[in-house]
Design an enzyme around this catalytic site. Structure first.
Site, PDB file in Angstrom:
ATOM      1  N   ASP A  98     -26.811 -49.979   9.933  1.00  0.00           N
ATOM      2  CA  ASP A  98     -27.678 -51.159   9.882  1.00  0.00           C
ATOM      3  C   ASP A  98     -26.868 -52.440  10.079  1.00  0.00           C
ATOM      4  O   ASP A  98     -25.634 -52.440   9.949  1.00  0.00           O
ATOM      5  CB  ASP A  98     -28.372 -51.175   8.505  1.00  0.00           C
ATOM      6  N   ASP A 125     -38.940 -52.670  11.986  1.00  0.00           N
ATOM      7  CA  ASP A 125     -39.431 -52.258  10.664  1.00  0.00           C
ATOM      8  C   ASP A 125     -40.956 -52.264  10.644  1.00  0.00           C
ATOM      9  O   ASP A 125     -41.573 -51.813   9.671  1.00  0.00           O
ATOM     10  CB  ASP A 125     -38.902 -53.196   9.571  1.00  0.00           C
TER      11      ASP A 125
HETATM   12  C1  DGJ Z   1     -33.359 -52.785   7.370  1.00  0.00           C
HETATM   13  C2  DGJ Z   1     -33.767 -51.540   8.083  1.00  0.00           C
HETATM   14  O1  DGJ Z   1     -34.460 -51.860   9.251  1.00  0.00           O
HETATM   15  C3  DGJ Z   1     -34.618 -50.687   7.157  1.00  0.00           C
HETATM   16  O2  DGJ Z   1     -35.050 -49.532   7.825  1.00  0.00           O
HETATM   17  C4  DGJ Z   1     -33.835 -50.327   5.928  1.00  0.00           C
HETATM   18  O3  DGJ Z   1     -32.774 -49.489   6.274  1.00  0.00           O
HETATM   19  C5  DGJ Z   1     -33.331 -51.593   5.253  1.00  0.00           C
HETATM   20  N1  DGJ Z   1     -32.627 -52.450   6.175  1.00  0.00           N
HETATM   21  C6  DGJ Z   1     -32.409 -51.252   4.106  1.00  0.00           C
HETATM   22  O4  DGJ Z   1     -31.874 -52.351   3.538  1.00  0.00           O
END
Ligand code: DGJ
Length: 733
Positions: A474, A546
């Site tokens: 991430d 997301d």
């Molecule tokens: C952002 C990501 O897009 C999510 O899927 C998740 O992993 C969160 N970060 C976790 O902090």
């Protein structure tokens, strides 16, 4: 024909060897259908004389330059192959602007020579330009992939002057289009709103798409674009370029419509705050500008890019992927090892391959119980995971599933031991208050010690857990506090930061892949902030957004699909949105399927549906992953989206149809949908998949249809407000 094409290349070589620089040289860069043709003029400047369809008779390229009268005294039209700032009769946007070692800031690049080689099965054309006065060189590279009609274009800048040359602009590519009109599709975005398309007719002046975020290049805009030439393109008609600047950092793509209504395109690293001092004898390689041209609409163009990524760029693009259950939305930060082991059961029960443990598993002095603390301290939290990750990997194994883990190793929370111990590793303006994005700062990847640290995070995980099967990487913050202590201490200008950050990250990824070549890794960036082709050399897949509301997701996936193959696109079933579970599962099945739900709390009929849907997915995933994608009905035009994937043998296809209108509507589409990509001579049977136990299809599955019928008359999937999503399997008899 083959002879003639070889002859053209040979002629240029003979001219080079005899040193007859005044002779006009024509250099066609060709794929199966596309040609970019360059030609020297009487002053030995290199021009672009054709960008478009490949000619049947290559010797006719020579005449193309004579058909345009561009190079008068006006200076604001310039078909230069690499437009310079200063000299060369040029007022148009430069691809390169420098200050020489002696302070002079002009350039006059003349053709020197060219070589043609084969690399990875593609034809690599290298053309060297040299300044008329200074020992300053630009090598232009064109890597032409015949079968996929894709060209990668970049430059290497070098010199042997007595001191540093400052590069104020250093583009990868410069193109020139001789068309009537230009329609650009570019993308706006933000968190959970990635890849929102805008079409603009480019009429006059400059249009720029760019990022200045440092990281997360796909967040507010996107390095992807389409440029329709002459007229707007459709899925099946029109001339259109689709491309991307493959750079995991600040980019800029400029579209300049000149006085003759011709299009000058300059693409590369964004020069914003990035003047680069180049020492003699240290070539600067720019990122690749990757594009295709289609003469039969965006469908062909996107299939070209998808095939190219699968065949040549995406890590393990021809391979397989793991279905998974992720715990992010099921638990957020609130879990312990017993709860997780309980969730493994749900994964096993669903029939997926892997359990993915997301954010929140680390940090002790500052436990990661929310997004305000702990980032950077990559030790298991002893309270949540008293037996550590090895226990979880083992327990998952016992249940017959693999185990994967989330990391965000480029970042740090100020509330962390890492920040306390290594403040000098953090990008921050010492004299100013810190600025946070999601309560975090970015580590200084220009610093080799930080590179070692980031590599060590991954290496440490694998050393302690050799059976670890998946990494989600991430990246949630852009670079706000763009100051590096490492650069300062080493007397390197701060203006190198953005470039060296991106290079530093790539060095880490190269080390990871040298040691762990195969393990699947997902590229994620606070949603879909990163998806550049340069990173996809190291990642098997990426996280689009997301936003997993399936209705919005139809649009998001639709837009990404122009540039990426489905095998690279991670889609998870979550609780977002109001659509039924079936709709959510169907949408997520159009790529790499995952779940992010409390699987063990599903109602029995929902659990049974999901189990069957995972089995169905296992049955057709090869078509989705490796087949050709056809977008049949656009959700931007009707209340219905329809897409199909067809396998290489054209004997199996899978078609997805969705109602994309929330209002009451009895039938989304009164008309049949014309299928594509089938064999007209074959007979096909159509069967509906992903139905609940007691649900009956409304289709007559006993009938068979020829490919000709399905592509000419079409087929109606009966999408209605009672059947909001319909998945069809199409099989040749
Ligand atoms: C952002 C990501 O897009 C999510 O899927 C998740 O992993 C969160 N970060 C976790 O902090």
């Amino acid at each position: 024909m083959k002879k003639l094409r070889l002859f053209t290349a040979g002629l240029a070589l003979i001219i080079d060897l005899t040193g007859s620089v005044a002779a006009q040289i024509t250099i066609p860069v060709e794929t199966g259908n596309v040609a970019v043709v360059l030609q020297t003029d009487k002053n030995n400047h290199l021009r672009i004389i054709h960008t478009g369809k490949k000619l049947q008779e290559p010797e006719e390229y020579t005449a193309a330059g004579r058909m345009y009268h561009l190079t008068g005294d006006g200076g604001s039209s310039n078909n230069s192959a690499f437009a310079v700032a200063g000299i060369d009769n040029n007022f148009s946007e430069p691809a390169i602007a420098v200050v020489h070692a002696d302070g002079n800031n002009s350039l006059d690049l003349r053709y020197e020579n060219k070589t043609l080689t084969s690399e990875d099965g593609a034809v690599l054309t290298k053309i060297t330009l040299k300044d008329a006065v200074y020992p300053f060189y630009v090598d232009l590279f064109f890597k032409a992939w015949k079968d996929e009609d894709v060209i990668e274009q970049w430059s290497v800048i070098r010199h042997t002057e007595k001191g540093k040359v400052t590069l104020n602009k250093y583009a990868s590519a410069n193109l020139y289009f001789y068309n009537r009109d230009y329609y650009l599709t570019s993308y706006n975005g933000n968190w959970a709103k990635e890849m929102q398309p805008e079409q603009t007719q480019l009429k006059q002046g400059m249009h720029t798409i760019q990022s200045r975020l440092g990281t997360r290049e796909n967040l507010i805009g996107s390095p992807n674009f389409m440029l329709a030439l002459d007229a707007p393109a459709t899925e099946t008609s029109g001339t259109v370029m689709l491309g991307q600047i493959a750079w995991n950092g600040n980019y800029s793509i400029q579209f300049e419509t000149d006085i003759n209504k011709k299009m000058h395109l300059v693409a590369g690293i964004n020069p914003y705050q990035s003047a680069y001092d180049l020492k003699p004898g240290t070539p600067f390689e720019t990122p690749r500008f990757t594009y295709t041209l289609s003469f039969t609409g965006t469908g062909t163009g996107s299939r070209n890019l998808q095939a190219w990524l699968r065949n040549h760029q995406l890590l393990d693009g021809k391979g397989r992927r793991l279905t998974l259950l992720n715990n992010w939305e099921a638990t957020y930060f609130d879990f312990d090892q017993e709860k997780l082991v309980g969730l493994f059961n749900g994964a096993k029960d669903l029939g997926v391959d892997l359990f993915l443990l997301d954010d929140g598993w680390f940090g002790n002095k500052y436990p990661r119980n929310g997004d305000k603390a702990g980032l950077g301290d990559w030790q298991e939290n002893k309270k949540k995971l008293p037996d550590g990750l090895p226990y979880l990997v083992k327990e998952a194994g016992k249940q017959g599933i693999k185990f994967g883990i989330w990391i965000e190793p480029e970042m740090v929370n100020p509330k962390s031991e890492l920040y306390e111990q290594h403040l000098d590793w953090v990008l921050r303006e010492e004299k100013r208050p810190e600025i946070y994005y999601r309560n975090q700062l970015v580590l200084d990847l220009t610093n080799p010690q930080v590179q070692d640290f980031v590599f060590g995070v991954v290496d440490g995980l694998f050393k302690k857990n050799p059976d670890l099967a998946f990494i989600k990487w991430d990246c949630n913050a852009p670079i706000f506090n763009g100051h590096s202590q490492y650069l300062e201490q080493n007397k390197i200008p701060q203006s190198h930061l953005y470039v060296e950050y991106t290079r530093g990250l790539e060095k880490v990824l190269q080390r990871i892949r040298a040691k762990y070549p195969k393990v699947p890794m997902m590229l994620c960036s606070g949603g879909g902030g990163r998806s550049d082709y340069s990173s996809l050399k190291y990642f098997t897949e990426f996280w689009l957004s997301d936003d997993t509301d399936p209705l919005e997701r139809v649009f998001i996936q639709w837009n990404y699909s122009y540039y990426y193959p489905a095998i690279s696109m991670c889609n998870h079933v979550t609780d977002w949105g109001k659509q039924p579970l079936k709709y959510r599962v169907d949408v997520a099945s159009m790529g790499k399927l995952g779940f992010d739900i409390r699987a063990n709390e599903l109602k029995p009929e929902d659990r049974a549906f999901c189990q069957q849907a995972v089995k169905n997915y296992d049955g057709f995933k090869d078509i989705v992953w490796h087949g050709d994608l056809y977008r049949l009905a656009s959700p931007y035009e009707k209340d219905l989206a329809s897409l199909m994937f067809v396998n290489q043998g054209r004997n199996r296809a899978i078609m997805f149809n969705y109602l994309t209108n929330n209002r009451y509507i009895s039938e989304a589409n009164v008309d049949p949908i014309k299928l594509q990509g089938l064999d007209p001579a074959k007979k096909y049977r159509i069967k509906e998949l992903n139905l609940y136990d007691k649900q009956k299809t409304t289709l007559d599955e006993s009938k068979t249809y020829s490919g000709d019928f399905l592509m000419t008359v079409g087929f109606n999937p009966n999408v209605t407000s009672g059947r909001t999503s319909v998945v069809l399997s199409i099989e040749a008899l």
